[in-house]
Write an enzyme that holds these catalytic residues in place. Structure first.
Site, mmCIF file in Angstrom:
data_model
loop_
_atom_site.group_PDB
_atom_site.id
_atom_site.type_symbol
_atom_site.label_atom_id
_atom_site.label_comp_id
_atom_site.label_asym_id
_atom_site.label_seq_id
_atom_site.Cartn_x
_atom_site.Cartn_y
_atom_site.Cartn_z
ATOM 1 N N HIS A 32 -43.279 63.982 -8.633
ATOM 2 C CA HIS A 32 -43.973 63.654 -7.381
ATOM 3 C C HIS A 32 -43.151 64.152 -6.177
ATOM 4 O O HIS A 32 -43.691 64.788 -5.271
ATOM 5 C CB HIS A 32 -44.178 62.129 -7.325
ATOM 6 C CG HIS A 32 -44.776 61.606 -6.061
ATOM 7 N ND1 HIS A 32 -45.968 60.913 -6.021
ATOM 8 C CD2 HIS A 32 -44.333 61.654 -4.770
ATOM 9 C CE1 HIS A 32 -46.237 60.581 -4.761
ATOM 10 N NE2 HIS A 32 -45.255 61.012 -3.983
ATOM 11 N N GLU A 33 -41.848 63.867 -6.201
ATOM 12 C CA GLU A 33 -40.994 64.273 -5.070
ATOM 13 C C GLU A 33 -40.834 65.796 -5.023
ATOM 14 O O GLU A 33 -40.807 66.397 -3.949
ATOM 15 C CB GLU A 33 -39.622 63.589 -5.155
ATOM 16 C CG GLU A 33 -39.661 62.067 -5.108
ATOM 17 C CD GLU A 33 -40.478 61.510 -3.963
ATOM 18 O OE1 GLU A 33 -40.507 62.123 -2.879
ATOM 19 O OE2 GLU A 33 -41.128 60.462 -4.153
ATOM 20 N N GLN B 252 -40.709 64.127 4.239
ATOM 21 C CA GLN B 252 -41.441 62.912 4.623
ATOM 22 C C GLN B 252 -40.828 62.236 5.853
ATOM 23 O O GLN B 252 -41.440 61.347 6.443
ATOM 24 C CB GLN B 252 -41.477 61.911 3.463
ATOM 25 C CG GLN B 252 -42.324 62.392 2.299
ATOM 26 C CD GLN B 252 -42.377 61.341 1.213
ATOM 27 O OE1 GLN B 252 -41.502 61.301 0.357
ATOM 28 N NE2 GLN B 252 -43.373 60.485 1.262
ATOM 29 N N HIS C 129 -43.523 67.392 -3.220
ATOM 30 C CA HIS C 129 -43.395 67.324 -1.758
ATOM 31 C C HIS C 129 -42.657 68.548 -1.215
ATOM 32 O O HIS C 129 -42.963 69.030 -0.128
ATOM 33 C CB HIS C 129 -42.609 66.069 -1.340
ATOM 34 C CG HIS C 129 -43.447 64.839 -1.186
ATOM 35 N ND1 HIS C 129 -44.469 64.749 -0.275
ATOM 36 C CD2 HIS C 129 -43.399 63.633 -1.811
ATOM 37 C CE1 HIS C 129 -45.022 63.545 -0.356
ATOM 38 N NE2 HIS C 129 -44.393 62.847 -1.282
ATOM 39 N N CYS D 60 -47.651 56.803 -2.398
ATOM 40 C CA CYS D 60 -46.760 57.675 -1.632
ATOM 41 C C CYS D 60 -46.511 57.035 -0.270
ATOM 42 O O CYS D 60 -47.447 56.536 0.353
ATOM 43 C CB CYS D 60 -47.429 59.043 -1.455
ATOM 44 S SG CYS D 60 -46.434 60.208 -0.510
ATOM 45 N N LEU D 61 -45.262 57.064 0.186
ATOM 46 C CA LEU D 61 -44.937 56.455 1.484
ATOM 47 C C LEU D 61 -45.647 57.172 2.635
ATOM 48 O O LEU D 61 -45.805 56.592 3.706
ATOM 49 C CB LEU D 61 -43.419 56.463 1.715
ATOM 50 C CG LEU D 61 -42.609 55.573 0.760
ATOM 51 C CD1 LEU D 61 -41.119 55.749 1.015
ATOM 52 C CD2 LEU D 61 -43.007 54.115 0.894
ATOM 53 N N GLY E 4 -38.875 56.694 -4.184
ATOM 54 C CA GLY E 4 -38.562 58.103 -3.986
ATOM 55 C C GLY E 4 -38.911 58.507 -2.567
ATOM 56 O O GLY E 4 -39.830 57.938 -1.966
#
Ligand code: NI
Length: 185
Positions: A146-147, A51, A150, A104-105, A46
Site C-alpha cells: 500500500h505504501e 502524504q 503511494h 488510508c490516512l 503506515g
C-alpha cells in the site's frame, strides 16, 4: 519533533511519482522522526512521505501487535516497532493473493477490500543508509504494498471498481470544496 499535516484526496500531490532519496542525512532523519510521530498520532500503521506533501521515496510502517496481558486484555499503549523504508523496491511478489480491508490516512474513514499478492520481498535502505531485504506476509505485506503504491502516485482506491472509486473521489472533492469555502468566507 513536530506533527506534519496529512494531505487528503483529491490533492494532486498524491498523484506525483516520488523522487529517490539522494542522501540519508540529518535533515532526512529529522523529517522521518516527524513522519513517525505523525503516523502514531493519526493513528496509522503506515505513512508515505508524499502524504505529508513531500514526494520522496520514503515510507514508515509499524505493524506491531498490541501487547496482550496475561488476562488476555490488549494494552492501551501498543508496542512500537517502527520500520523506515528509504528508496524501497519490491523485487518479488507471490502468486498467491489475499484480500484485506484497507484504509488510508489520505482518505479518512473509507475502507474497502483490496486484493494483492499475499507476500512480497522488499529491498530498501534503513535509517543508517544500509541496504536491507525483508520478506513480508500478512498485514506487513499489505502495508508495504500500500505504501509502495503511494510512491508511484497510486492509491488503494485504484484497486477497487471505478464506480466505487468515482464515488469516493466525488465525496472528498465536495469536502475539500466545502472546507475551502469556510476558509475563504
Ligand atoms: Ni495510504
Amino acid at each position: 519533533m513536530a506533527l506534519l499535516p496529512i494531505v487528503h484526496v483529491p490533492d494532486p500531490v498524491l498523484r506525483r511519482v516520488s523522487k529517490p532519496v539522494e542522501r540519508v542525512d540529518d535533515e532526512l532523519k529529522k523529517f522521518i522522526e516527524n513522519m513517525l510521530e505523525t503516523m502514531y498520532e493519526a493513528p496509522g500503521i503506515g505513512l508515505a512521505a508524499v502524504q505529508v506533501g513531500e514526494p520522496l521515496r520514503v515510507f514508515t510502517v509499524d505493524c506491531a501487535e498490541r501487547e496482550v496481558s496475561e488476562r488476555g486484555e490488549e494494552s492501551e499503549v501498543p508496542k512500537r516497532e517502527p520500520i523506515v523504508f528509504i528508496n524501497p523496491k519490491i523485487v518479488a511478489t507471490s502468486d498467491e493473493r489475499s484480500t484485506y480491508d484497507e484504509g488510508c490516512l489520505s482518505i479518512p474513514d473509507y475502507y474497502a477490500d483490496v486484493e494483492r499478492p499475499a507476500r512480497c520481498t522488499v529491498e530498501y535502505l534503513d535509517l543508517d543508509g544500509k541496504e536491507q531485504v525483508m520478506e513480508t506476509e500478512g498485514i506487513m505485506s499489505v502495508c508495504v504494498q500500500h505504501e509502495y503504491d503511494h510512491l508511484n502516485g497510486t492509491l488503494f482506491i485504484d484497486h477497487i471498481s471505478k464506480l466505487k472509486r468515482d464515488m469516493v473521489i466525488r465525496k472528498f472533492t465536495k469536502i475539500a470544496k466545502a472546507n475551502k469555502t469556510v476558509f475563504i468566507g
